[in-house]
Design a protein around this motif. Structure first.
Motif, PDB file in Angstrom:
ATOM      1  N   UNK A 372       0.650  -1.211  -0.122  1.00 35.12           N
ATOM      2  CA  UNK A 372       0.030  -0.042   0.085  1.00 35.12           C
ATOM      3  C   UNK A 372       0.801   1.412   0.132  1.00 35.12           C
ATOM      4  N   UNK A 373       2.295   1.142   0.313  1.00 35.40           N
ATOM      5  CA  UNK A 373       3.223   2.580   0.107  1.00 35.40           C
ATOM      6  C   UNK A 373       3.134   2.706  -1.327  1.00 35.40           C
ATOM      7  N   UNK A 374       3.352   4.131  -1.452  1.00 37.00           N
ATOM      8  CA  UNK A 374       3.462   4.491  -3.076  1.00 37.00           C
ATOM      9  C   UNK A 374       4.883   4.233  -3.568  1.00 37.00           C
ATOM     10  N   UNK A 375       4.847   3.684  -4.941  1.00 34.17           N
ATOM     11  CA  UNK A 375       5.947   3.274  -5.408  1.00 34.17           C
ATOM     12  C   UNK A 375       6.018   3.851  -6.904  1.00 34.17           C
ATOM     13  N   UNK A 376       7.142   3.682  -7.977  1.00 34.73           N
ATOM     14  CA  UNK A 376       7.192   4.338  -9.008  1.00 34.73           C
ATOM     15  C   UNK A 376       7.502   3.504 -10.050  1.00 34.73           C
ATOM     16  N   UNK A 377       7.215   3.565 -11.214  1.00 34.47           N
ATOM     17  CA  UNK A 377       7.386   2.776 -12.449  1.00 34.47           C
ATOM     18  C   UNK A 377       8.901   3.022 -12.521  1.00 34.47           C
ATOM     19  N   UNK A 378       9.572   3.884 -12.033  1.00 32.83           N
ATOM     20  CA  UNK A 378      11.062   4.010 -12.192  1.00 32.83           C
ATOM     21  C   UNK A 378      11.581   2.887 -11.562  1.00 32.83           C
ATOM     22  N   UNK A 379      11.042   2.354 -10.557  1.00 36.06           N
ATOM     23  CA  UNK A 379      11.574   1.293  -9.692  1.00 36.06           C
ATOM     24  C   UNK A 379      11.762   0.054 -10.384  1.00 36.06           C
ATOM     25  N   UNK A 380      11.292  -0.118 -11.651  1.00 37.48           N
ATOM     26  CA  UNK A 380      11.267  -1.212 -12.399  1.00 37.48           C
ATOM     27  C   UNK A 380      12.650  -1.352 -13.047  1.00 37.48           C
ATOM     28  N   UNK A 381      13.298  -0.304 -13.374  1.00 36.21           N
ATOM     29  CA  UNK A 381      14.478  -0.373 -13.949  1.00 36.21           C
ATOM     30  C   UNK A 381      15.736  -0.993 -12.763  1.00 36.21           C
ATOM     31  N   UNK A 382      15.472  -0.054 -11.631  1.00 35.69           N
ATOM     32  CA  UNK A 382      16.388  -0.751 -10.410  1.00 35.69           C
ATOM     33  C   UNK A 382      16.486  -1.853  -9.973  1.00 35.69           C
ATOM     34  N   UNK A 383      15.119  -2.490  -9.984  1.00 38.57           N
ATOM     35  CA  UNK A 383      14.619  -3.690  -9.355  1.00 38.57           C
ATOM     36  C   UNK A 383      15.503  -4.700 -10.450  1.00 38.57           C
ATOM     37  N   UNK A 384      15.215  -4.613 -11.691  1.00 35.65           N
ATOM     38  CA  UNK A 384      15.907  -5.454 -12.646  1.00 35.65           C
ATOM     39  C   UNK A 384      17.332  -5.629 -12.599  1.00 35.65           C
ATOM     40  N   UNK A 385      17.946  -4.065 -12.426  1.00 33.27           N
ATOM     41  CA  UNK A 385      19.203  -4.012 -12.319  1.00 33.27           C
ATOM     42  C   UNK A 385      19.949  -5.073 -11.059  1.00 33.27           C
ATOM     43  N   UNK A 386      19.238  -4.905 -10.147  1.00 32.92           N
ATOM     44  CA  UNK A 386      19.597  -5.660  -8.925  1.00 32.92           C
ATOM     45  C   UNK A 386      19.513  -7.059  -8.986  1.00 32.92           C
ATOM     46  N   UNK A 387      18.503  -7.587  -9.718  1.00 31.45           N
ATOM     47  CA  UNK A 387      18.144  -9.051  -9.738  1.00 31.45           C
ATOM     48  C   UNK A 387      19.038  -9.653 -10.920  1.00 31.45           C
TER      49      UNK A 387
END
Length: 506
Positions: A372-387
């Motif tokens: 329920x906390x606000x997140x951003x579509x910009x997080x997609x890039x950083x999450x993909x980089x990490x995994x």
């Protein structure tokens, strides 16, 4: 128990920055077009069945506050694919699409006519004196896409569907990191090419929509279908054709790490739907909404075929899947309303920028209740980089975060601030407070989203200190983190929100 232990160990790998060839996942990014906040069953829609998309939230995570960076297509997609606010590199307006000459003539004839204009055309205010030829409306070549980042990690990369990142005829997806592409360049394309078999498909025209004329343009220029660098003819229903091309890409690359962007144009207009899907929608009496709902159920089935392919090949567990819409539902089509949110596409009310958003990653994240906390579509890039074990470039600022640690520790907050700007239309959110500014309409609103999800109560006069705090923060962000647009808006559109008309630069 064994799977849970693997998940814990893998999260430790992520935190330490270690990703091995065995843990490196396949990655699928599904971007859909104009899907509104209330358009799926899991977000409260009572008229559609969307079990395949909704299952991403059941077996992964459904976000209740997933924001995109723009309420219109191209700028939002540029933010997603680069992991950076697009204002950092001057891309905050739509690209200049290239249509068949007959379409341009028809629009011009209506605009210059002294007769009463169609409702949709009357809401369009193009810049008739703009010389489009002097501007390059492309994603800058020095921006690093997700595909370019992953190619360095040994991934096969594919793009299927709506591109809308470049408009130059000499620029192609392979120049932005994609090994394979099946796509169209522009903002929209027909689902079924002429001649349409009316025994199989329903066409629903929307004369009240400003996009009505280009929506039905022949497949030419920006609306033409391409494979690689070659124009091809797609004879199927485009939603299903795109799913099949995605499946084919998975089949060709199933023995190595792959990254697939599957960019459906559904449910963007033109409204075309197979009759079998129209007939599925039994509880909706409005014919426009019924066609739209049928398109969404077709989209859900298309996503389901891709998920089934992953299961068949034994790839489902070690696959990171993101699903998002590029912006909120297009209320001007009269097919959706983004309830309970205010406004829709082409506005900076939350109905234009808060979208259905899912993450599924069986090997890296246990299913959980909605986040329920606000997140951003910009997080997609950083999450993909990490995994994937990729290292983010150090010569630029990235605006997203790796979401996985936040999804396993609810005490953490991914973002405090969110920023939006399309020319004179702007917004800024800090914690639960949101500032809305429309300089053309000379409007400034302040909302407390925790108490007023519908953005109906302007508190700017009651909370002058909070208003100034957000105004200063917005101004400071613009000064430090944005550059002037590389190209101007080609048109204003008028969008009705709760009985009032708002201008927006497209």
């Amino acid at each position: 128990m064994q799977k849970k232990l693997f998940t814990i160990l893998f999260q430790l790998f992520l935190c330490s920055g270690i990703v091995t060839a065995q843990t490196r996942p396949n990655i699928i990014l599904i971007i859909v077009d104009d899907l509104g906040y209330s358009d799926l069953a899991s977000y409260g829609n009572k008229h559609v069945h969307t079990p395949n998309i909704d299952s991403l939230g059941i077996t992964g995570t459904r976000f209740t506050q997933g924001y995109v960076t723009s309420p219109i297509c191209a700028p939002s997609r540029m933010g997603i694919i680069t992991g950076r606010y697009q204002q950092r590199f001057g891309a905050e307006f739509m690209l200049y699409d290239k249509f068949d000459r007959s379409v341009k003539k028809k629009i011009t004839r209506h605009l210059l006519s002294f007769k009463k204009k169609p409702v949709g055309i009357a809401t369009l205010k193009p810049d008739l004196f703009l010389d489009r030829s002097v501007y390059v409306t492309d994603l800058p070549s020095n921006e690093i896409t997700i595909a370019e980042m992953l190619k360095r990690q040994g991934y096969a990369t594919g793009y299927v569907g709506k591109w809308n990142l470049t408009s130059s005829p000499t620029v192609f997806p392979d120049m932005h990191g994609f090994d394979y592409a099946y796509y169209f360049d522009g903002a929209l394309s027909r689902y079924v090419d002429d001649p349409v078999d009316t025994s199989l498909y329903i066409n629903m025209h929307l004369p009240w929509a400003f996009s009505e004329i280009p929506a039905w343009a022949p497949r030419h220029g920006s609306t033409a279908i391409k494979e690689g660098r070659t124009i091809v003819k797609d004879s199927g229903y485009l939603t299903f054709s795109l799913a099949q091309k995605g499946i084919d890409f998975i089949e060709r690359n199933k023995t190595k790490p792959f990254f697939l962007t599957l960019s459906f144009n559904a449910p963007h207009d033109p409204f075309q739907v197979p009759k079998t899907y129209y007939n599925r929608i039994q509880t909706e009496t409005d014919s426009v909404r019924r066609v739209y709902s049928g398109m969404i159920e077709a989209l859900d089935d298309a996503v389901g075929t891709v998920m089934q392919k992953l299961r068949q090949e034994g790839l489902a567990d070690n696959c990171l899947i993101f699903f998002t819409s590029d912006n909120g539902g297009a209320t001007y089509t009269r097919a959706t309303d983004n309830a309970p949110l205010r406004g829709g596409k082409a506005t900076h009310f939350d109905g234009g920028i808060l979208v259905p958003f899912f993450l599924k990653y069986p090997n890296g994240l246990q299913p959980r209740k909605p986040y329920t906390k606000p997140v951003s579509a910009l997080d997609i890039y950083s999450t993909i980089a990490a995994v994937s074990g990729a290292t983010l470039a150090t010569d630029r600022t990235y605006d997203g975060v790796n979401l996985l640690p936040y999804l396993t520790n609810d005490s953490l907050l991914p973002h405090q601030d969110f920023f939006w700007r399309n020319g004179y239309s702007k917004a800024f959110r800090r914690d639960d407070w949101k500032l809305y500014v429309n300089e053309k309409n000379k409007i400034t609103f302040l909302f407390n989203l925790a108490q007023d999800r519908e953005e109906m109560h302007d508190l700017s006069k009651q909370q002058p200190a909070k208003l100034k705090e957000l105004q200063d923060a917005l101004q400071d962000w613009e000064k430090k983190n944005s550059v002037p647009p590389l190209w101007p808006s080609a048109a204003d559109v008028l969008i009705e929100v709760n009985g009032k008309w708002y201008r927006f630069p497209s």
